[in-house]
Design a protein around this motif. Structure first.
Motif, mmCIF file in Angstrom:
data_model
loop_
_atom_site.group_PDB
_atom_site.id
_atom_site.type_symbol
_atom_site.label_atom_id
_atom_site.label_comp_id
_atom_site.label_asym_id
_atom_site.label_seq_id
_atom_site.Cartn_x
_atom_site.Cartn_y
_atom_site.Cartn_z
ATOM 1 N N UNK A 11 0.784 -1.235 0.013
ATOM 2 C CA UNK A 11 0.035 -0.238 0.062
ATOM 3 C C UNK A 11 0.740 1.367 0.085
ATOM 4 N N UNK A 12 2.139 1.084 0.100
ATOM 5 C CA UNK A 12 3.039 2.489 0.224
ATOM 6 C C UNK A 12 2.921 2.981 -1.198
ATOM 7 N N UNK A 18 9.273 5.764 -5.894
ATOM 8 C CA UNK A 18 10.824 5.447 -6.010
ATOM 9 C C UNK A 18 11.164 4.489 -7.363
ATOM 10 N N UNK A 19 10.044 3.595 -7.667
ATOM 11 C CA UNK A 19 10.352 2.661 -8.798
ATOM 12 C C UNK A 19 10.260 3.686 -10.252
ATOM 13 N N UNK A 20 9.441 4.805 -10.301
ATOM 14 C CA UNK A 20 9.576 5.549 -11.319
ATOM 15 C C UNK A 20 10.805 6.382 -11.519
ATOM 16 N N UNK A 21 11.274 6.771 -10.264
ATOM 17 C CA UNK A 21 12.738 7.532 -10.444
ATOM 18 C C UNK A 21 13.733 6.663 -10.818
ATOM 19 N N UNK A 22 13.682 5.369 -10.397
ATOM 20 C CA UNK A 22 14.578 4.396 -10.467
ATOM 21 C C UNK A 22 14.658 4.207 -12.192
ATOM 22 N N UNK A 23 13.546 4.138 -12.822
ATOM 23 C CA UNK A 23 13.515 3.680 -14.078
ATOM 24 C C UNK A 23 13.853 4.924 -14.943
ATOM 25 N N UNK A 24 13.515 6.080 -14.336
ATOM 26 C CA UNK A 24 13.860 7.356 -15.043
ATOM 27 C C UNK A 24 15.416 7.506 -15.043
ATOM 28 N N UNK A 25 16.083 7.335 -14.016
ATOM 29 C CA UNK A 25 17.545 7.279 -14.036
ATOM 30 C C UNK A 25 18.333 6.351 -15.023
#
Lengths: 300, 259
Positions: A11-12, A18-25
């Motif tokens: 539910x977090x 964080x997953x989106x930032x990781x993919x973006x990077x």
């Protein structure tokens, strides 16, 4: 720490961000890698496609440009390879001992004022444009001591460009040798100089060889010292001490005046051919260096 | 062969900083002495002054004397290289020479000290030293393999073999087991017991059980106070130190009340 802890892991909502930032990077880093690769691949492709048919001609690797004009096909690159090889070899023979000793001094004995000054000087030398190094050698040996232009002066100018490259890599490689190895050797009652010669330098050997190869690659394509200090000869001249000498950068440059010629394309072909030849030679040297380095590689 | 070590009014400095002050002790030949004490109290520093490894660090120097069978190793005519040939050292982390085989590691000291030696003599030394370090049976079939390919415990025994190959009088050990697992530690401790018949051994350890197991004498070091230099609190028979020490501070440390 005012934010309440999520009650369930799934539910977090922060997890999604964080997953989106990781993919973006990841995407950005990969894209940067691709962009950096484009000019390299493009350059290699251009030189290869335009130069390949020239360097596979018969006689390319064995004959000179003697009696070949821009209106004639044929001729080869041997005179240029010979000149470049001689100049770079002499330069390497002078540079390597000096640079190694300077690097060893700075890391193993330095720390004082002299070391700081030397390090500063090496920094300055790193930034010197090749044409300035060439002018300096010209001023000293030709203007002051009345020498005649010759290949040996090119070697001397190249020394000024090669020494700082090898000093810097030697320093970096010696810094990587753990202090524990030096202490282990001292504790066996081995004097400092022998510790350096038998323990420290062999441990850093592969890196130092890489540094020397970087130095060679750096100077093999230098053009300004050639133009100023030796000129270009289409004939084979193996004498470093007198006369014009062929060289790969010189040969490339000598073709430029006829590049716009619509009726004769031979000069352009030869230019791409010698460019490809230079790239092949530098790459071959790099491969040899890697093999040498791998053979002596520290096994872990 | 083994020699007696004495320290007299030893003050150890890093540049102007006094790290350890007024150390006095006598270590008998063919004995094992353990240096214990909290981190940063200077026990390793003292150990390194015994073979002049201390001065490898820029600015480090000592006042006072260290006597080896009565001869001051800090005398003006003494070459630190000769001191280190007489007093060997084993370090906290195993540090075999990465470019060398097991064989070459063992004879590195001999070869680098004196140049050419007959192959037969080298072979003898390698076997004798590796047997001395309890490593021979494990590596005798792969002496040509790199020393760095061994396990941590084997590497440390290789380093001990390397240190005893040059036949020192004294062996200094700076926490030789702190990077090793219990089985390798046991192997090293057994080795220390057999080595003390030939060498004077000084061992720095953080492990008080180890000090109790391997040593006959124990020296307890501690800081004289916050921001003050380290000092030797007391040195006595190991049994006495661990059962009935003369100093309250030693009692506090070994019973775990501080440190």
């Amino acid at each position: 720490m005012t934010a309440a802890a999520p009650t369930t892991l799934a539910g977090s909502s922060k997890g999604g961000v964080r997953a989106f930032k990781n993919t973006l990077a990841t995407v950005l880093v990969t894209a940067a890698f691709g962009i950096a690769l484009i000019p390299l691949v493009w350059l290699l492709w251009t030189v290869l496609s335009k130069g390949l048919k020239t360097i596979t001609q018969s006689g390319w690797w064995t004959s000179s440009q003697r009696n070949i004009t821009y209106r004639k096909p044929g001729g080869g690159v041997w005179h240029a390879i010979l000149g470049t090889a001689e100049q770079v070899l002499l330069c390497t023979l002078i540079s390597v001992p000096i640079a190694l000793l300077v690097g060893i001094y700075l890391i193993e004995y330095g720390g004082g004022r002299l070391a700081k000054l030397t390090s500063f000087m090496v920094d300055i030398l790193t930034g010197i444009p090749s044409i300035v190094a060439a002018l300096f050698i010209y001023a000293v040996f030709i203007t002051t001591f009345h020498g005649q232009r010759a290949g040996i002066y090119v070697s001397l100018a190249l020394v000024m460009l090669m020494v700082p490259v090898i000093v810097r890599t030697t320093e970096e490689m010696l810094k990587l040798v753990p202090n524990e190895l030096r202490e282990a050797s001292y504790a066996l009652g081995v004097p400092k100089w022998k510790t350096i010669v038998k323990i420290v330098v062999p441990t850093a050997f592969s890196g130092i060889v890489t540094g020397i190869m970087l130095g060679i690659a750096r100077v093999a394509g230098e053009t300004a010292p050639l133009l100023i200090l030796v000129g270009y000869s289409p004939d084979t001249n193996s004498n470093l001490l007198s006369g014009f000498q062929g060289s790969l950068p010189g040969m490339i440059y000598a073709q430029v005046p006829q590049l716009g010629n619509i009726r004769y394309h031979y000069a352009a072909d030869r230019m791409w051919g010698s460019a490809l030849t230079l790239i092949i030679i530098v790459m071959a040297l790099n491969l040899v260096a890697r093999l040498v380095a791998r053979r002596s590689k520290v096994s872990n | 062969m083994a020699k007696r070590i004495e320290a007299k009014n030893l003050n150890i400095y890093y540049s102007k900083f006094l790290a350890v002050s007024e150390v006095n002790f006598t270590i008998a030949p063919r004995s094992v002495t353990a240096f214990i004490g909290p981190s940063g109290c200077g026990k390793s520093t003292v150990l390194r002054t015994i073979n002049r490894m201390h001065e490898v660090i820029a600015g480090a120097h000592v006042q006072g004397d260290v006597l080896l069978d009565g001869e001051n190793i800090y005398g003006s005519a003494v070459d630190p290289v000769d001191v280190r040939r007489t007093i060997g050292m084993v370090f906290q982390r195993p540090n075999p020479f990465p470019t060398m085989s097991i064989y070459d590691n063992v004879v590195a000291g001999l070869k680098l000290q004196s140049g050419r030696i007959k192959k037969v003599e080298l072979d003898d030394t390698v076997e004798k030293s590796l047997r001395g370090a309890n490593l021979w049976e494990e590596v005798k079939d792969r002496l040509g393999k790199p020393g760095a390919g061994l396990s941590g415990g084997q590497q440390q025994r290789l380093c001990i073999a390397r240190a005893i190959a040059v036949e020192p009088q004294v062996l200094l050990m700076d926490e030789p087991c702190s990077a090793l697992d219990p089985i390798s530690t046991l192997a090293i401790e057994d080795l220390i017991q057999s080595l003390k018949e030939k060498y004077t051994i000084v061992i720095v350890t953080h492990n008080m059980q180890q000090a109790a197991r391997v040593s006959e004498r124990t020296a307890f070091f501690n800081l004289a106070g916050v921001g003050k230099p380290g000092q030797l609190v007391e040195i006595d028979d190991t049994q006495k130190i661990f059962s009935n020490p003369s100093e309250q501070r030693t009692e506090d440390y070994i019973s775990g009340r501080f440190g």
